[in-house]
Motif scaffolding. Structure first.
Motif, PDB file in Angstrom:
ATOM      1  N   GLY A  56       1.526  16.796  33.563  1.00  0.00           N
ATOM      2  CA  GLY A  56       2.949  17.075  33.683  1.00  0.00           C
ATOM      3  C   GLY A  56       3.145  18.364  34.445  1.00  0.00           C
ATOM      4  N   CYS A  57       2.727  19.435  33.858  1.00  0.00           N
ATOM      5  CA  CYS A  57       2.685  20.730  34.563  1.00  0.00           C
ATOM      6  C   CYS A  57       1.470  21.468  34.030  1.00  0.00           C
ATOM      7  N   ILE A  58       0.525  21.740  34.908  1.00  0.00           N
ATOM      8  CA  ILE A  58      -0.746  22.323  34.473  1.00  0.00           C
ATOM      9  C   ILE A  58      -0.532  23.717  33.916  1.00  0.00           C
ATOM     10  N   ASN A  59      -1.132  23.956  32.764  1.00  0.00           N
ATOM     11  CA  ASN A  59      -1.145  25.290  32.162  1.00  0.00           C
ATOM     12  C   ASN A  59      -2.599  25.756  32.089  1.00  0.00           C
ATOM     13  N   PRO A  60      -3.048  26.629  33.003  1.00  0.00           N
ATOM     14  CA  PRO A  60      -4.465  27.035  33.013  1.00  0.00           C
ATOM     15  C   PRO A  60      -4.897  27.758  31.741  1.00  0.00           C
ATOM     16  N   ALA A  61      -3.921  28.273  30.981  1.00  0.00           N
ATOM     17  CA  ALA A  61      -4.273  28.953  29.721  1.00  0.00           C
ATOM     18  C   ALA A  61      -4.757  27.960  28.668  1.00  0.00           C
ATOM     19  N   SER A  62      -4.493  26.652  28.885  1.00  0.00           N
ATOM     20  CA  SER A  62      -4.935  25.630  27.921  1.00  0.00           C
ATOM     21  C   SER A  62      -6.263  25.004  28.345  1.00  0.00           C
ATOM     22  N   ILE A  63      -6.907  25.566  29.375  1.00  0.00           N
ATOM     23  CA  ILE A  63      -8.232  25.102  29.789  1.00  0.00           C
ATOM     24  C   ILE A  63      -9.241  26.190  29.437  1.00  0.00           C
ATOM     25  N   TYR A  64     -10.231  25.834  28.612  1.00  0.00           N
ATOM     26  CA  TYR A  64     -11.230  26.803  28.151  1.00  0.00           C
ATOM     27  C   TYR A  64     -12.584  26.489  28.792  1.00  0.00           C
ATOM     28  N   ILE A  65     -13.250  27.547  29.257  1.00  0.00           N
ATOM     29  CA  ILE A  65     -14.529  27.410  29.958  1.00  0.00           C
ATOM     30  C   ILE A  65     -15.631  28.030  29.124  1.00  0.00           C
ATOM     31  N   ALA A  66     -16.602  27.202  28.715  1.00  0.00           N
ATOM     32  CA  ALA A  66     -17.780  27.711  28.002  1.00  0.00           C
ATOM     33  C   ALA A  66     -19.003  27.698  28.905  1.00  0.00           C
ATOM     34  N   GLY A  67     -18.997  26.860  29.925  1.00  0.00           N
ATOM     35  CA  GLY A  67     -20.099  26.765  30.869  1.00  0.00           C
ATOM     36  C   GLY A  67     -19.677  25.905  32.041  1.00  0.00           C
ATOM     37  N   THR A  68     -20.550  25.761  33.006  1.00  0.00           N
ATOM     38  CA  THR A  68     -20.187  24.997  34.200  1.00  0.00           C
ATOM     39  C   THR A  68     -19.872  23.540  33.879  1.00  0.00           C
ATOM     40  N   GLN A  69     -20.519  22.995  32.842  1.00  0.00           N
ATOM     41  CA  GLN A  69     -20.281  21.597  32.453  1.00  0.00           C
ATOM     42  C   GLN A  69     -19.765  21.502  31.023  1.00  0.00           C
ATOM     43  N   ASP A  70     -19.256  22.629  30.533  1.00  0.00           N
ATOM     44  CA  ASP A  70     -18.762  22.692  29.156  1.00  0.00           C
ATOM     45  C   ASP A  70     -17.325  23.197  29.181  1.00  0.00           C
ATOM     46  N   VAL A  71     -16.369  22.244  29.308  1.00  0.00           N
ATOM     47  CA  VAL A  71     -14.956  22.584  29.506  1.00  0.00           C
ATOM     48  C   VAL A  71     -14.121  21.883  28.443  1.00  0.00           C
ATOM     49  N   TYR A  72     -13.085  22.589  27.948  1.00  0.00           N
ATOM     50  CA  TYR A  72     -12.230  22.030  26.902  1.00  0.00           C
ATOM     51  C   TYR A  72     -10.761  22.127  27.319  1.00  0.00           C
ATOM     52  N   PHE A  73     -10.031  21.020  27.127  1.00  0.00           N
ATOM     53  CA  PHE A  73      -8.588  21.019  27.320  1.00  0.00           C
ATOM     54  C   PHE A  73      -7.929  21.081  25.947  1.00  0.00           C
ATOM     55  N   VAL A  74      -7.026  22.044  25.748  1.00  0.00           N
ATOM     56  CA  VAL A  74      -6.322  22.168  24.469  1.00  0.00           C
ATOM     57  C   VAL A  74      -4.824  22.000  24.714  1.00  0.00           C
ATOM     58  N   ASP A  75      -4.052  22.065  23.624  1.00  0.00           N
ATOM     59  CA  ASP A  75      -2.590  21.859  23.701  1.00  0.00           C
ATOM     60  C   ASP A  75      -2.254  20.537  24.383  1.00  0.00           C
TER      61      ASP A  75
END
Length: 425
Positions: A56-75
């Motif tokens: 809808g509208c990307i919020n980069p604050a809801s994307i969490y980076i733990a590693g190059t292949q370890d990514v989490y989308f929240v909210d």
């Protein structure tokens, strides 16, 4: 249903925070790691799209980076699902056509989502850099609406009119991106680009392919420069002539140096005079300074201004700077005409006849000096004293000018009138 616990740091605080965020969260990463991360994020977004889900509208604050292949989308509850509008709004990622219509509650199309994906990819490959440049008196919203993209690719493409040319590290980072990717960004964000208008934007799969191709090139390349997050200089393609900057010592292509400056509306070729100053160093502080006679503060010139003053002093008889730009803006009332004038233009006028000192503007100073000369001349010719001649007894006058002259020479005043003095000699 339970979701896995997310980890890592926010995209806004790490990658999108530029060199500061990268040094804090991922200090060992290089451009290869960034490519892998970008592919990981875009792959997840592609899977969302396959399921009919949109940010809808990307919020980069809801994307969490733990590693190059370890990514989490929240909210995820703010995503756009079927006919329900997205609950989040981020101006940075909003397409230009929606900002022009000034809509707030929106149901985004896939084409508008593709625009946001392009912004996300750009800010990943150019860590934290906003695609558009704010012009004079413009804000982020205006720059998006105007699509003021400052970067260019190839001879037939140009940066947007009125967009400030990128300088320093961003111009170098852009230079190390592959042509195909730069072409995609340019045509998406430039107002005249072939992908800029709704309905023509590249989808996620195109950006994934470009990023994978770039990653493959970096893996097989021998040059360490392009692998760096923030390379120190441009690509060495064998065609560019590199020159060493005399200030920072770094080698850059010759076009990345200042070649000329304007002194009193005259263009001076400083390259021919042996100056080798790269564009970033031109804006850095030099070792030349001056102290403002008004406020007493010390100011250092930039390297560009230092060269200007050196040439101005040798070729144009420049005087040493006496006032800072802030004090030049300050005004004060002239003690003679009463007009408000810049404080640095004020002159101290001393009226010796009346024993007065007054701060006046430059025009009044000239006027008072001329008037003072006339008054001085009239005073000198006026009678200062009457004396009785000791020879003939008649009174004669001595002018103020004569009294001043005899006093300065240490002589006594005349005691005989001019006629008696002539008879005597």
């Amino acid at each position: 249903m339970f979701q896995p616990l997310g980890g890592g740091g926010q995209l806004t605080r790490s990658i999108f925070n530029g060199a500061t965020g990268l040094s804090q969260f991922f200090p060992q990463w290089n451009k290869i790691d960034l490519c892998v991360l970008t592919v990981t994020i875009l792959d997840k977004i592609q899977k969302m799209h396959d399921l009919g889900l949109l940010f809808g509208c990307i919020n980069p604050a809801s994307i969490y980076i733990a590693g190059t292949q370890d990514v989490y989308f929240v909210d995820t509850d703010s995503w756009q699902v079927e006919g329900y509008p997205a609950l989040s709004h981020n101006q940075t990622f909003t397409p230009p056509e929606l900002l022009r219509d000034n809509k707030t509650l929106l149901i985004y199309t896939m084409d508008q989502e593709n625009y946001q994906i392009a912004v996300l990819a750009f800010m990943l490959m150019m860590p934290g850099k906003f695609p558009y440049t704010k012009g004079k008196n413009a804000d982020e919203r205006d720059s998006i609406i105007d699509m003021a993209f400052p970067f260019s690719v190839g001879g037939g493409m140009r940066r947007s009119r009125d967009a400030e040319r990128p300088s320093g590290i961003w111009r170098i980072v852009w230079d190390h991106l592959p042509y195909q990717m730069c072409d995609g960004f340019y045509n998406t964000f430039h107002s005249n680009g072939k992908y800029a208008q709704p309905g023509y934007r590249l989808d996620t799969t195109k950006w994934i392919k470009m990023t994978k191709d770039f990653n493959d090139t970096l893996m097989t390349s021998n040059g360490a420069g392009s692998r760096s997050m923030f390379p120190r200089t441009f690509r060495r393609d064998g065609k560019r002539v590199f020159v060493r900057c005399k200030i920072c010592g770094q080698e850059h292509p010759d076009y990345y140096f200042i070649h000329s400056i304007h002194v009193q509306q005259e263009k001076i070729d400083i390259w021919e005079r042996g100056y080798r100053i790269c564009l970033p160093c031109a804006s850095d502080q030099s070792n030349m300074s001056f102290r403002c006679e008004c406020c007493g503060r010390q100011f250092y010139y930039t390297n560009r201004t230092k060269v200007l003053h050196e040439i101005g002093k040798s070729d144009f008889d420049f005087k040493k700077q006496r006032w800072c730009k802030d004090c030049k803006k300050r005004t004060i009332k002239c003690g003679h005409c009463g007009q408000e004038v810049p404080i640095y233009q004020m002159r101290e006028f001393e009226d010796r006849l009346r024993n007065l000192r007054t701060s006046v503007c430059g025009n009044c100073f000239k006027e008072l000096i001329e008037k003072s000369k006339q008054e001085k001349e009239a005073w000198k010719n006026s009678v200062g004293r009457w004396v009785s001649c000791r020879s003939c007894g008649r009174s004669f006058s001595i002018t103020n000018g004569e009294i001043e002259y005899f006093s300065r020479k240490g002589y006594n005043l005349p005691t005989r009138c001019p006629n008696c003095r002539k008879k005597r000699y």
